[in-house]
Design a protein around this motif. Structure first.
Motif, PDB file in Angstrom:
ATOM      1  N   LEU A   1       8.759 -13.559  23.750  1.00  0.00           N
ATOM      2  CA  LEU A   1       9.525 -12.894  22.535  1.00  0.00           C
ATOM      3  C   LEU A   1       9.871 -11.528  23.211  1.00  0.00           C
ATOM      4  N   GLN A   2      11.097 -11.206  23.109  1.00  0.00           N
ATOM      5  CA  GLN A   2      11.545  -9.658  23.315  1.00  0.00           C
ATOM      6  C   GLN A   2      11.301  -8.795  22.322  1.00  0.00           C
ATOM      7  N   GLY A   3      11.023  -7.392  22.655  1.00  0.00           N
ATOM      8  CA  GLY A   3      10.964  -6.513  21.594  1.00  0.00           C
ATOM      9  C   GLY A   3       9.456  -6.532  21.028  1.00  0.00           C
ATOM     10  N   ASP A   4       9.461  -5.482  20.236  1.00  0.00           N
ATOM     11  CA  ASP A   4       8.044  -5.140  19.594  1.00  0.00           C
ATOM     12  C   ASP A   4       8.444  -5.999  17.834  1.00  0.00           C
ATOM     13  N   VAL A   5       7.239  -5.964  17.394  1.00  0.00           N
ATOM     14  CA  VAL A   5       7.116  -6.258  15.999  1.00  0.00           C
ATOM     15  C   VAL A   5       7.565  -5.073  15.079  1.00  0.00           C
ATOM     16  N   PRO A   6       8.599  -5.266  14.149  1.00  0.00           N
ATOM     17  CA  PRO A   6       9.099  -3.911  13.570  1.00  0.00           C
ATOM     18  C   PRO A   6       7.857  -3.451  12.729  1.00  0.00           C
ATOM     19  N   SER A   7       8.090  -2.039  12.420  1.00  0.00           N
ATOM     20  CA  SER A   7       6.995  -1.584  11.316  1.00  0.00           C
ATOM     21  C   SER A   7       7.253  -2.168   9.955  1.00  0.00           C
ATOM     22  N   PRO A   8       5.870  -2.472   9.316  1.00  0.00           N
ATOM     23  CA  PRO A   8       5.818  -2.814   7.969  1.00  0.00           C
ATOM     24  C   PRO A   8       6.224  -1.768   6.992  1.00  0.00           C
ATOM     25  N   LEU A   9       6.394  -0.540   7.458  1.00  0.00           N
ATOM     26  CA  LEU A   9       6.905   0.383   6.807  1.00  0.00           C
ATOM     27  C   LEU A   9       8.356   0.418   6.573  1.00  0.00           C
ATOM     28  N   ASN A  10       9.011  -0.136   7.622  1.00  0.00           N
ATOM     29  CA  ASN A  10      10.414  -0.047   7.414  1.00  0.00           C
ATOM     30  C   ASN A  10      10.772  -1.558   8.042  1.00  0.00           C
ATOM     31  N   PRO A  11      10.569  -2.721   7.385  1.00  0.00           N
ATOM     32  CA  PRO A  11      11.083  -4.046   7.709  1.00  0.00           C
ATOM     33  C   PRO A  11      12.624  -4.134   8.019  1.00  0.00           C
ATOM     34  N   PRO A  12      13.014  -4.960   8.895  1.00  0.00           N
ATOM     35  CA  PRO A  12      14.603  -5.118   8.843  1.00  0.00           C
ATOM     36  C   PRO A  12      15.120  -5.908   7.654  1.00  0.00           C
ATOM     37  N   PRO A  13      16.388  -5.737   7.248  1.00  0.00           N
ATOM     38  CA  PRO A  13      16.858  -6.357   6.087  1.00  0.00           C
ATOM     39  C   PRO A  13      16.937  -7.892   6.456  1.00  0.00           C
ATOM     40  N   GLY A  14      17.248  -8.649   5.423  1.00  0.00           N
ATOM     41  CA  GLY A  14      17.343 -10.139   5.659  1.00  0.00           C
ATOM     42  C   GLY A  14      15.844 -10.809   6.288  1.00  0.00           C
ATOM     43  N   CYS A  15      15.888 -11.588   7.541  1.00  0.00           N
ATOM     44  CA  CYS A  15      14.790 -12.234   8.004  1.00  0.00           C
ATOM     45  C   CYS A  15      13.873 -10.959   8.999  1.00  0.00           C
ATOM     46  N   ALA A  16      12.636 -11.236   8.630  1.00  0.00           N
ATOM     47  CA  ALA A  16      11.896 -10.177   9.329  1.00  0.00           C
ATOM     48  C   ALA A  16      11.678 -10.465  10.695  1.00  0.00           C
ATOM     49  N   PHE A  17      12.051 -11.537  10.919  1.00  0.00           N
ATOM     50  CA  PHE A  17      11.888 -12.129  12.635  1.00  0.00           C
ATOM     51  C   PHE A  17      13.390 -11.749  13.424  1.00  0.00           C
TER      52      PHE A  17
ATOM     53  N   PHE B   1       0.895  -1.244   0.041  1.00  0.00           N
ATOM     54  CA  PHE B   1       0.067  -0.034   0.052  1.00  0.00           C
ATOM     55  C   PHE B   1       0.813   1.399   0.035  1.00  0.00           C
ATOM     56  N   VAL B   2       0.461   2.171  -0.789  1.00  0.00           N
ATOM     57  CA  VAL B   2       1.225   3.570  -0.888  1.00  0.00           C
ATOM     58  C   VAL B   2       0.830   4.339   0.312  1.00  0.00           C
ATOM     59  N   VAL B   3       1.821   4.785   1.251  1.00  0.00           N
ATOM     60  CA  VAL B   3       1.618   5.570   2.521  1.00  0.00           C
ATOM     61  C   VAL B   3       1.808   6.888   2.195  1.00  0.00           C
ATOM     62  N   LYS B   4       2.795   7.214   1.470  1.00  0.00           N
ATOM     63  CA  LYS B   4       3.251   8.455   1.395  1.00  0.00           C
ATOM     64  C   LYS B   4       3.687   8.443  -0.335  1.00  0.00           C
ATOM     65  N   LYS B   5       3.184   9.312  -1.187  1.00  0.00           N
ATOM     66  CA  LYS B   5       3.397   9.505  -2.550  1.00  0.00           C
ATOM     67  C   LYS B   5       4.657  10.271  -2.636  1.00  0.00           C
ATOM     68  N   GLY B   6       5.676   9.745  -3.394  1.00  0.00           N
ATOM     69  CA  GLY B   6       7.008  10.319  -3.742  1.00  0.00           C
ATOM     70  C   GLY B   6       6.829  11.558  -4.647  1.00  0.00           C
ATOM     71  N   LEU B   7       6.836  12.732  -4.010  1.00  0.00           N
ATOM     72  CA  LEU B   7       6.698  14.112  -4.728  1.00  0.00           C
ATOM     73  C   LEU B   7       8.001  14.758  -4.930  1.00  0.00           C
ATOM     74  N   PHE B   8       8.189  15.729  -6.010  1.00  0.00           N
ATOM     75  CA  PHE B   8       9.632  16.374  -5.951  1.00  0.00           C
ATOM     76  C   PHE B   8      11.094  15.406  -5.966  1.00  0.00           C
ATOM     77  N   GLY B   9      10.630  14.227  -6.625  1.00  0.00           N
ATOM     78  CA  GLY B   9      11.992  13.347  -6.835  1.00  0.00           C
ATOM     79  C   GLY B   9      12.151  12.548  -5.452  1.00  0.00           C
ATOM     80  N   ARG B  10      11.167  12.692  -4.311  1.00  0.00           N
ATOM     81  CA  ARG B  10      11.323  11.871  -3.091  1.00  0.00           C
ATOM     82  C   ARG B  10      10.834  10.339  -3.581  1.00  0.00           C
ATOM     83  N   LYS B  11      11.422   9.449  -2.752  1.00  0.00           N
ATOM     84  CA  LYS B  11      10.662   7.969  -2.877  1.00  0.00           C
ATOM     85  C   LYS B  11       9.590   8.061  -2.258  1.00  0.00           C
TER      86      LYS B  11
END
Length: 327
Positions: free
Chosen positions: A278-294, A18-28
């Motif tokens: 489990l320690q910690g919180d679920v990462p944001s799907p807007l900025n998932p970690p590289p590699g394995c999501a878990f 889902f597009v959360v923020k559109k890329g305006l003025f050259g932004r991703k």
């Protein structure tokens, strides 16, 4: 389940961003990766249970398979026919074959329509029954889900939550579908009613040869109704196997943690069982970690987990796991 295995529904590398923020003025642009490269198949007449924490992408996967959401990428096959690029008009015949039971029986029924109008609406859309045949079909469906014929002229607010969900099930059955996505169909219901609804779904499956995708966070109920179970985490499918195999021989660290939370009726066994916290919180799907999501919550994570996203690999007997440390 049918003796001859015939694949009815198959998804390959399905993505829904889902597009959360559109890329305006050259932004991703910023994307929410609700479903990220998911693949599985469901055999005709069987139930695939889909489990995971809230926000893991279960419901989005179900809605994308039915084309209620347009897929970002990947393939959706129904009885071998690809659906992902079909127009609304081309998709109409498949709408009849694929239906959905929604989570909230309060929100999914139009309060301005009577029960008869709600159940009859799909029949009108697909031009299936007219006149007395239409009336007889509605009465047949009402009785099929355990309601009475004199309920036909009543409105949704006159019913309990369990009765409303039965109305929703009757609506889904109206057009004689082959495949039904059950999106947490019991989570909004009283515990005493949940088993009744699940037993009814099983009876309907046996009677009409239905195929289900059963989405739920109730692990005990999923084990009861499912032939196969898939576990999702942050938009990814991390493990999938035969229901008995998954619950007795879970491999992925997330699956182990999830199933360790299941209540055990025997007090002695419950005292000996170890709950995995489990320690910690679920990462944001807007900025998932590289590699394995878990990997941010996994006690066993190694360097490979932080660098490369694991792919599902077959451990034998159709048991697939996406984990670098499982061999």
């Amino acid at each position: 389940m049918t003796s001859k295995q015939e694949t009815l529904v198959e998804v390959r590398n399905l993505k829904k961003h889902f597009v959360v923020k559109k890329g305006l003025f050259g932004r991703k642009a910023t994307f929410l990766k609700a479903v990220d490269n998911v693949s599985f198949s469901i055999q005709k007449g069987e139930t695939l249970g889909l489990v995971g924490e809230s926000g893991c992408g279960k419901t989005t996967a179900g809605r994308t398979i039915l084309k209620l959401y347009e897929p970002t990428a990947g393939e959706i096959l129904f009885a071998g026919a690809p659906l992902q690029n079909l127009t609304h008009k081309e998709l109409l015949p498949y709408r009849k074959k694929m239906q959905m039971i929604f989570q909230d029986p309060y929100a999914s029924l139009d309060p301005r329509m009577t029960v008869g109008e709600i159940i009859g609406d799909p029949l009108d859309v697909h031009k299936m029954y007219e006149g007395q045949d239409r009336t007889d079909r509605i009465k047949e469906l009402i009785e099929l889900v355990g309601l009475k014929q004199d309920h036909i002229n009543r409105y949704p607010h006159e019913f309990s939550g369990g009765q409303r969900q039965r109305i929703g099930i009757a609506r889904a059955l109206a057009v004689e579908p082959e495949f039904i996505v059950c999106d947490e169909p019991i989570s909004a219901l009283d515990v005493s009613i949940q088993a009744q609804v699940v037993n009814m779904l099983e009876e309907l499956q046996e009677k009409f040869g239905l195929t289900y995708l059963f989405i739920s966070h109730d692990l005990s109920m999923v084990r009861h109704i499912s032939h196969k179970v898939g576990v999702m985490y942050l938009g990814n499918l991390v493990e999938i196997a035969d229901a008995h195999e998954l619950y007795t021989n879970m491999q992925h660290p997330y699956t182990k943690a999830l199933l360790s939370a299941l209540p055990i009726p025997d007090p002695d066994l419950a005292e000996k069982s170890e709950r995995i916290h489990l320690q910690g919180d679920v990462p944001s799907p807007l900025n998932p970690p590289p590699g394995c999501a878990f990997q941010t919550r996994c006690a066993y994570a190694v360097q490979a987990c932080r660098e490369t996203k694991p792919q599902l690999k077959d451990m034998g007997n159709g048991h697939q796991v996406a984990c670098h440390i499982v061999h």
